[in-house]
Design an enzyme around this catalytic site. Structure first.
Site, PDB file in Angstrom:
ATOM      1  N   GLY A  14       0.836  -1.208   0.000  1.00 49.88           N
ATOM      2  CA  GLY A  14       0.000   0.000   0.000  1.00 49.88           C
ATOM      3  C   GLY A  14       0.868   1.254   0.000  1.00 49.88           C
ATOM      4  O   GLY A  14       1.854   1.310   0.726  1.00 49.88           O
ATOM      5  N   ARG A  75       0.878  -4.985  -6.110  1.00 50.56           N
ATOM      6  CA  ARG A  75       1.097  -6.311  -5.550  1.00 50.56           C
ATOM      7  C   ARG A  75       1.672  -7.173  -6.676  1.00 50.56           C
ATOM      8  O   ARG A  75       1.445  -6.893  -7.854  1.00 50.56           O
ATOM      9  CB  ARG A  75      -0.230  -6.895  -5.042  1.00 50.56           C
ATOM     10  CG  ARG A  75      -0.415  -6.683  -3.548  1.00 50.56           C
ATOM     11  CD  ARG A  75      -1.119  -5.402  -3.206  1.00 50.56           C
ATOM     12  NE  ARG A  75      -0.950  -5.063  -1.781  1.00 50.56           N
ATOM     13  CZ  ARG A  75      -1.559  -4.063  -1.181  1.00 50.56           C
ATOM     14  NH1 ARG A  75      -2.364  -3.270  -1.866  1.00 50.56           N
ATOM     15  NH2 ARG A  75      -1.357  -3.825   0.086  1.00 50.56           N
ATOM     16  N   ASP A 106       5.112  -5.280   5.957  1.00 49.49           N
ATOM     17  CA  ASP A 106       5.711  -6.576   6.307  1.00 49.49           C
ATOM     18  C   ASP A 106       5.635  -7.600   5.173  1.00 49.49           C
ATOM     19  O   ASP A 106       6.503  -8.477   5.076  1.00 49.49           O
ATOM     20  CB  ASP A 106       5.179  -7.126   7.634  1.00 49.49           C
ATOM     21  CG  ASP A 106       3.681  -7.234   7.676  1.00 49.49           C
ATOM     22  OD1 ASP A 106       3.030  -6.886   6.667  1.00 49.49           O
ATOM     23  OD2 ASP A 106       3.162  -7.676   8.709  1.00 49.49           O
ATOM     24  N   THR A 129       4.116   2.556   5.522  1.00 46.12           N
ATOM     25  CA  THR A 129       2.701   2.176   5.633  1.00 46.12           C
ATOM     26  C   THR A 129       2.008   3.181   6.550  1.00 46.12           C
ATOM     27  O   THR A 129       2.614   3.654   7.510  1.00 46.12           O
ATOM     28  CB  THR A 129       2.515   0.749   6.208  1.00 46.12           C
ATOM     29  OG1 THR A 129       1.168   0.603   6.681  1.00 46.12           O
ATOM     30  CG2 THR A 129       3.429   0.461   7.381  1.00 46.12           C
ATOM     31  N   ASP A 131      -0.328   2.401   8.488  1.00 47.60           N
ATOM     32  CA  ASP A 131      -0.942   1.674   9.606  1.00 47.60           C
ATOM     33  C   ASP A 131      -0.135   1.709  10.905  1.00 47.60           C
ATOM     34  O   ASP A 131      -0.679   1.407  11.971  1.00 47.60           O
ATOM     35  CB  ASP A 131      -1.195   0.215   9.224  1.00 47.60           C
ATOM     36  CG  ASP A 131      -2.319   0.088   8.223  1.00 47.60           C
ATOM     37  OD1 ASP A 131      -3.191   0.978   8.212  1.00 47.60           O
ATOM     38  OD2 ASP A 131      -2.327  -0.884   7.443  1.00 47.60           O
ATOM     39  N   ASP A 133       1.908  -0.332  12.134  1.00 49.94           N
ATOM     40  CA  ASP A 133       1.880  -1.579  12.913  1.00 49.94           C
ATOM     41  C   ASP A 133       3.169  -2.389  12.793  1.00 49.94           C
ATOM     42  O   ASP A 133       3.200  -3.555  13.169  1.00 49.94           O
ATOM     43  CB  ASP A 133       0.672  -2.434  12.497  1.00 49.94           C
ATOM     44  CG  ASP A 133       0.647  -2.713  11.014  1.00 49.94           C
ATOM     45  OD1 ASP A 133       1.453  -2.095  10.285  1.00 49.94           O
ATOM     46  OD2 ASP A 133      -0.165  -3.536  10.574  1.00 49.94           O
ATOM     47  N   ARG A 175      -6.909  -2.574   9.425  1.00 47.12           N
ATOM     48  CA  ARG A 175      -7.540  -3.907   9.405  1.00 47.12           C
ATOM     49  C   ARG A 175      -7.161  -4.700  10.645  1.00 47.12           C
ATOM     50  O   ARG A 175      -7.972  -5.423  11.192  1.00 47.12           O
ATOM     51  CB  ARG A 175      -7.116  -4.674   8.148  1.00 47.12           C
ATOM     52  CG  ARG A 175      -8.057  -4.450   6.986  1.00 47.12           C
ATOM     53  CD  ARG A 175      -7.864  -5.501   5.928  1.00 47.12           C
ATOM     54  NE  ARG A 175      -6.581  -5.342   5.265  1.00 47.12           N
ATOM     55  CZ  ARG A 175      -6.401  -4.695   4.131  1.00 47.12           C
ATOM     56  NH1 ARG A 175      -7.428  -4.173   3.504  1.00 47.12           N
ATOM     57  NH2 ARG A 175      -5.217  -4.570   3.589  1.00 47.12           N
TER      58      ARG A 175
HETATM   59  P1  ADP Z   1       2.802  -4.707   2.406  1.00 49.58           P
HETATM   60  O1  ADP Z   1       4.275  -4.641   2.098  1.00 49.58           O
HETATM   61  O2  ADP Z   1       2.176  -3.351   2.445  1.00 49.58           O
HETATM   62  O3  ADP Z   1       2.530  -5.569   3.626  1.00 49.58           O
HETATM   63  P2  ADP Z   1       1.755  -6.879   0.689  1.00 49.58           P
HETATM   64  O4  ADP Z   1       1.469  -7.780   1.833  1.00 49.58           O
HETATM   65  O5  ADP Z   1       0.743  -6.718  -0.377  1.00 49.58           O
HETATM   66  O6  ADP Z   1       2.106  -5.380   1.142  1.00 49.58           O
HETATM   67  O7  ADP Z   1       3.122  -7.387   0.018  1.00 49.58           O
HETATM   68  C1  ADP Z   1       3.689  -6.742  -1.099  1.00 49.58           C
HETATM   69  C2  ADP Z   1       4.280  -7.757  -2.050  1.00 49.58           C
HETATM   70  O8  ADP Z   1       5.345  -8.458  -1.399  1.00 49.58           O
HETATM   71  C3  ADP Z   1       3.337  -8.862  -2.505  1.00 49.58           C
HETATM   72  O9  ADP Z   1       2.533  -8.459  -3.589  1.00 49.58           O
HETATM   73  C4  ADP Z   1       4.315  -9.945  -2.937  1.00 49.58           C
HETATM   74  O10 ADP Z   1       4.835  -9.668  -4.223  1.00 49.58           O
HETATM   75  C5  ADP Z   1       5.441  -9.773  -1.936  1.00 49.58           C
HETATM   76  N1  ADP Z   1       5.315 -10.769  -0.853  1.00 49.58           N
HETATM   77  C6  ADP Z   1       4.529 -10.693   0.255  1.00 49.58           C
HETATM   78  N2  ADP Z   1       4.675 -11.789   1.032  1.00 49.58           N
HETATM   79  C7  ADP Z   1       5.579 -12.583   0.401  1.00 49.58           C
HETATM   80  C8  ADP Z   1       6.169 -13.865   0.674  1.00 49.58           C
HETATM   81  N3  ADP Z   1       5.860 -14.544   1.791  1.00 49.58           N
HETATM   82  N4  ADP Z   1       7.055 -14.358  -0.216  1.00 49.58           N
HETATM   83  C9  ADP Z   1       7.383 -13.679  -1.326  1.00 49.58           C
HETATM   84  N5  ADP Z   1       6.870 -12.467  -1.658  1.00 49.58           N
HETATM   85  C10 ADP Z   1       5.984 -11.925  -0.808  1.00 49.58           C
END
Ligand code: ADP
Length: 326
Positions: A14, A75, A106, A129, A131, A133, A175
Site C-alpha cells: 500500500g 502487488r 511486512d 505504511t 498503519d 503496525d 484492518r
Molecule cells: P505490504 O508490504 O504493504 O505488507 P503486501 O502484503 O501486499 O504489502 O506485500 C507486497 C508484495 O510483497 C506482494 O505483492 C508480494 O509480491 C510480496 N510478498 C509478500 N509476502 C511474500 C512472501 N511470503 N514471499 C514472497 N513475496 C511476498
C-alpha cells in the site's frame, strides 16, 4: 558482498505519504557516496518484468512534498513463486544492482527476506505504511500524515454534527491495528474509539452515548477501525440507530483518502532520515533488516522480527481518550 556500486530502490504494498521523500533521500545519499541508483517500478513487478530505470538528482527533484510514489506500487503474485523471484534476480543481475532498498510493509519485507536468502543480494527495508503496525519503529512513514488527514476530516464532520445535533460514526483504516483510530480519536475528541486490539462491548458504547444524552450533549463522534471485531461503522450504526432514534446517526467511511496527500513535515523528516540511514547501512554491510527509529535512535530490526511481531498500540492512550471524552 561484492563492492557496493549500485542500489536498486522500490516501493511496494500500500502506498503511503512520505515514500517519495524516502526515495529522494536514498538517491541523494547514494549519489553523495558515488553510488548509482536504479528505480524499480511497480514494486516487485518491476523486478520480475524488468521495469528498471536509472534515477539521478533530477529524477527526485520536487518530489519531497508529493504523496503517493513516483516509482508506483503494486502487488506481485509472481514474486511469491521461486520462478518469479529467479526472473527478478536475473533482471537485478543484468542491471548490475548490488543491493536493494525496499520501502513497504511486512509483506514486502517477507518477500525481500526470501529473495535475499535465495540469491544473496543484500536487502534493507524502510517502513512505509500508514498503519504504523510494524515492529522496530515508533512511527512508520505515512502514519503521521494519515492521522492528520483523519483529524482534519473529523473537524469538518464535527461542524455538521454540532449544527444538526448528529452522531457521526467515522470508519478509519486499520484492518489489524488501531493506531490511526486511537491517535486521531484523541486529537479530535471522539466520544468513543473502537479498535481491533480490544474486544468491543457494544453496551459500553451505548452507556457512554446515553450518558452524553443525559448530560445534554447533542452531538458526538465515534471512531471505528475497519478491523474492529464488532464490524465496521455500518454495523455499529445499525445498533446505535435502533437504541437512539433521537440522534440522527450518520456514517462516514474515510477509506483511501487516508492514504493520499502531501506528507506532513514529520513524515518528510522521518523518511529523509531513514532513507539516508539505509544507504549508510548498506555501505556498512548491514542487510536483512528494517531501518526504524525507536526512541529517536536508528535501529536495524531483522526482517524475521518485523514480520512476526506487530507493534502494539499504547492502551494507556485508550484510557486517556475515555476519560477526556467524559
Ligand atoms: P505490504 O508490504 O504493504 O505488507 P503486501 O502484503 O501486499 O504489502 O506485500 C507486497 C508484495 O510483497 C506482494 O505483492 C508480494 O509480491 C510480496 N510478498 C509478500 N509476502 C511474500 C512472501 N511470503 N514471499 C514472497 N513475496 C511476498
Amino acid at each position: 558482498m561484492a563492492e557496493l556500486k549500485k542500489i536498486g530502490v522500490l516501493t511496494s504494498g500500500g502506498d503511503s505519504p512520505g515514500m517519495n521523500a524516502a526515495v529522494r533521500a536514498v538517491v541523494k545519499t547514494a549519489l553523495y557516496h558515488d553510488l548509482k541508483v536504479d528505480g524499480i517500478y511497480r514494486g516487485y513487478n518491476g523486478m520480475v518484468n524488468d521495469m528498471i530505470e536509472p534515477l539521478d538528482k533530477h529524477s527526485v527533484q520536487n518530489i519531497i512534498a508529493l504523496g503517493g510514489t513516483i516509482l508506483k506500487s503494486a502487488r506481485c503474485p509472481e514474486f511469491r513463486t521461486y520462478e518469479g523471484r529467479k526472473q527478478a534476480f536475473d533482471n537485478v543481475k543484468r542491471h548490475n544492482i548490488d543491493a536493494l532498498i525496499l520501502i513497504g510493509g511486512d509483506g514486502t519485507f517477507a518477500g525481500g527476506k526470501v529473495f535475499m536468502e535465495e540469491f544473496g543480494v543484500p536487502v534493507l527495508g524502510l517502513p512505509g505504511t500508514i498503519d504504523n503496525d510494524l515492529y522496530g519503529t515508533d512511527y512508520t512513514i505515512g502514519y503521521d500524515t494519515a492521522v492528520n488527514t483523519v483529524v482534519s476530516a473529523i473537524d469538518k464532520l464535527r461542524d455538521t454534527a454540532h449544527s444538526h445535533d448528529r452522531l457521526f460514526i467515522v470508519e478509519v483504516m486499520g484492518r489489524d491495528a488501531g493506531f490511526i483510530a486511537l491517535r486521531s480519536g484523541i486529537a479530535s475528541g471522539a466520544k468513543k474509539i473502537l479498535v481491533p486490539e480490544t474486544k468491543t462491548h457494544i453496551k459500553e458504547l451505548m452507556d457512554r452515548l446515553q450518558q452524553g444524552i443525559s448530560d445534554k450533549e447533542t452531538s458526538a463522534i465515534v471512531i471505528v477501525s475497519e478491523g474492529d471485531d464488532f464490524g465496521g461503522a455500518m454495523e455499529v450504526k445499525k445498533v446505535v440507530s435502533e437504541k437512539f432514534p433521537e440522534y440522527g446517526v450518520r456514517v462516514t467511511i474515510l477509506g483511501h483518502l487516508q492514504r493520499g496527500g502531501s506528507p506532513s513535515a514529520y513524515d518528510r523528516i522521518l523518511a529523509s532520515g531513514l532513507g539516508y540511514q539505509a544507504v549508510l547501512g548498506l555501505l556498512d554491510g548491514k542487510k536483512g533488516a528494517m531501518v526504524g527509529s525507536v526512541n529517536r535512535k536508528i535501529v536495524f530490526t531483522p526482517f524475521d522480527k518485523t514480520i512476526k511481531h506487530h507493534d502494539k498500540i499504547n492502551l494507556e492512550l485508550k484510557n486517556i481518550a475515555e476519560i477526556l471524552s467524559l
